[in-house]
Design an enzyme around this catalytic site. Structure first.
Site, mmCIF file in Angstrom:
data_model
loop_
_atom_site.group_PDB
_atom_site.id
_atom_site.type_symbol
_atom_site.label_atom_id
_atom_site.label_comp_id
_atom_site.label_asym_id
_atom_site.label_seq_id
_atom_site.Cartn_x
_atom_site.Cartn_y
_atom_site.Cartn_z
ATOM 1 N N GLY A 43 36.767 37.901 43.143
ATOM 2 C CA GLY A 43 36.254 38.919 42.222
ATOM 3 C C GLY A 43 35.181 38.457 41.251
ATOM 4 C CD GLU A 98 39.978 36.022 37.224
ATOM 5 O OE1 GLU A 98 39.076 36.092 38.068
ATOM 6 O OE2 GLU A 98 41.184 35.908 37.521
ATOM 7 C CG ASP A 99 37.956 39.592 38.768
ATOM 8 O OD1 ASP A 99 38.886 38.948 38.222
ATOM 9 O OD2 ASP A 99 38.113 40.162 39.866
ATOM 10 C CG ASP A 102 46.198 43.482 35.022
ATOM 11 O OD1 ASP A 102 46.142 44.349 34.157
ATOM 12 O OD2 ASP A 102 46.846 43.623 36.077
ATOM 13 C CE LYS A 130 42.990 47.065 34.256
ATOM 14 N NZ LYS A 130 43.800 47.195 35.492
ATOM 15 C CG PHE A 151 43.070 49.389 40.158
ATOM 16 C CD1 PHE A 151 43.894 48.300 39.942
ATOM 17 C CD2 PHE A 151 42.102 49.315 41.151
ATOM 18 C CE1 PHE A 151 43.769 47.152 40.719
ATOM 19 C CE2 PHE A 151 41.974 48.174 41.928
ATOM 20 C CZ PHE A 151 42.816 47.091 41.706
ATOM 21 C CB VAL A 152 38.103 48.932 36.634
ATOM 22 C CG1 VAL A 152 38.428 49.861 35.474
ATOM 23 C CG2 VAL A 152 38.563 47.506 36.318
ATOM 24 C CG ASP A 158 39.421 43.590 45.786
ATOM 25 O OD1 ASP A 158 39.704 42.995 44.723
ATOM 26 O OD2 ASP A 158 40.185 43.604 46.762
ATOM 27 N NE ARG A 164 36.158 41.365 47.071
ATOM 28 C CZ ARG A 164 37.156 40.973 46.291
ATOM 29 N NH1 ARG A 164 36.989 40.911 44.989
ATOM 30 N NH2 ARG A 164 38.326 40.636 46.818
HETATM 31 P P1 IMP Z 1 46.600 38.831 36.366
HETATM 32 O O1 IMP Z 1 47.236 37.595 36.890
HETATM 33 O O2 IMP Z 1 47.557 39.980 36.328
HETATM 34 O O3 IMP Z 1 45.879 38.655 35.057
HETATM 35 O O4 IMP Z 1 45.593 39.287 37.484
HETATM 36 C C1 IMP Z 1 44.280 39.038 37.455
HETATM 37 C C2 IMP Z 1 43.684 39.416 38.808
HETATM 38 O O5 IMP Z 1 44.177 40.688 39.274
HETATM 39 C C3 IMP Z 1 42.190 39.598 38.680
HETATM 40 O O6 IMP Z 1 41.517 38.414 38.966
HETATM 41 C C4 IMP Z 1 41.884 40.671 39.693
HETATM 42 O O7 IMP Z 1 41.635 40.085 40.942
HETATM 43 C C5 IMP Z 1 43.147 41.492 39.803
HETATM 44 N N1 IMP Z 1 43.055 42.744 39.005
HETATM 45 C C6 IMP Z 1 43.732 43.061 37.887
HETATM 46 N N2 IMP Z 1 43.404 44.282 37.424
HETATM 47 C C7 IMP Z 1 42.479 44.759 38.282
HETATM 48 C C8 IMP Z 1 41.716 45.995 38.332
HETATM 49 O O8 IMP Z 1 41.804 46.915 37.499
HETATM 50 N N3 IMP Z 1 40.855 46.106 39.379
HETATM 51 C C9 IMP Z 1 40.692 45.127 40.318
HETATM 52 N N4 IMP Z 1 41.373 43.975 40.301
HETATM 53 C C10 IMP Z 1 42.257 43.783 39.293
HETATM 54 MG MG MG Z 2 40.571 37.885 40.727
#
Ligand code: IMP
Ligand code: MG
Length: 179
Positions: A43, A98-99, A102, A130, A151-152, A158, A164
């Site tokens: 991402g 990082e993208d 979350d 987020k 969800f973006v 993606d 993407r």
């Molecule tokens: P975390 O471990 O929950 O912080 O997850 C982070 C990863 O989840 C990111 O690198 C994204 O690949 C994916 N992710 C989380 N939220 C979204 C979203 O809204 N859209 C797309 N990918 C997301």
């Molecule tokens: Mg990611």
């Protein structure tokens, strides 16, 4: 593809403006140093490509891939390294890119893992954050935008490997991922 987008959250112009600002901040903070950017596949790739070009100190790049969602939209909490770095990071100034952050589970794991490899410094730059969904605390050094709990997709992000290549960040229509 465009018909699956509920609305545009961040336009191409907004992204470009903010990335130029972050690039200038990073350039200033790392004056006289070299950066090893570590992109979290897949991402972060598009953001990283633009960010790298907005930074005026030397930047080397490397990538890591970790397991995250599969085809779903919520984190499993299980983090696994799928692809490790090619470079030895000892003594280097690491900037993890990082993208979106979350739950924070992925980055929490990744930062701990990288710290154990004795870099000179380590900072985190994320395009999106987020905060509402955080499960573990993660220190973000450079944050593009806080986003609400939708969800973006687009600009690298993606859903099931799609969207993407959209040049903006959009909100995905819930009917696409709800069954
Ligand atoms: P975390 O471990 O929950 O912080 O997850 C982070 C990863 O989840 C990111 O690198 C994204 O690949 C994916 N992710 C989380 N939220 C979204 C979203 O809204 N859209 C797309 N990918 C997301
Ligand atoms: Mg990611």
């Amino acid at each position: 593809m465009i018909n699956d987008v509920e609305s545009v959250l961040l336009s191409e112009e907004k992204l470009a403006t903010r990335i130029a600002e972050i690039g200038a901040e990073i350039t200033n903070d790392y004056a006289g140093k070299e950066i090893l950017m570590i992109g979290v596949l897949r991402g972060a790739v598009i953001f990283m490509a633009d960010l790298a070009r907005s930074i005026k100190v030397p930047v080397a790049i490397d990538f890591m891939a970790v397991s995250s969602y599969g085809a779903g939209t919520t984190s499993s909490g299980v983090v696994r390294i799928l692809k490790d770095l090619d470079e030895n990071v000892e003594g280097k100034h690491l900037l993890v890119v990082e993208d979106i952050i979350d739950s924070g589970l992925t980055l929490n794991y990744l930062l701990d893992n990288l710290k154990s490899r004795k870099p000179a410094s380590i900072k985190l730059c994320t395009l999106l954050n987020k905060p509402e969904r955080r499960k573990v605390d993660v220190k973000i050094d450079y944050n593009g935008f806080n986003v609400p709990d939708y969800f973006v997709i687009g600009y690298g992000l993606d859903y099931a490997e799609k969207y993407r290549n959209l040049p903006f960040i959009g909100i995905l229509k819930p009917e696409i991922y709800k069954d």
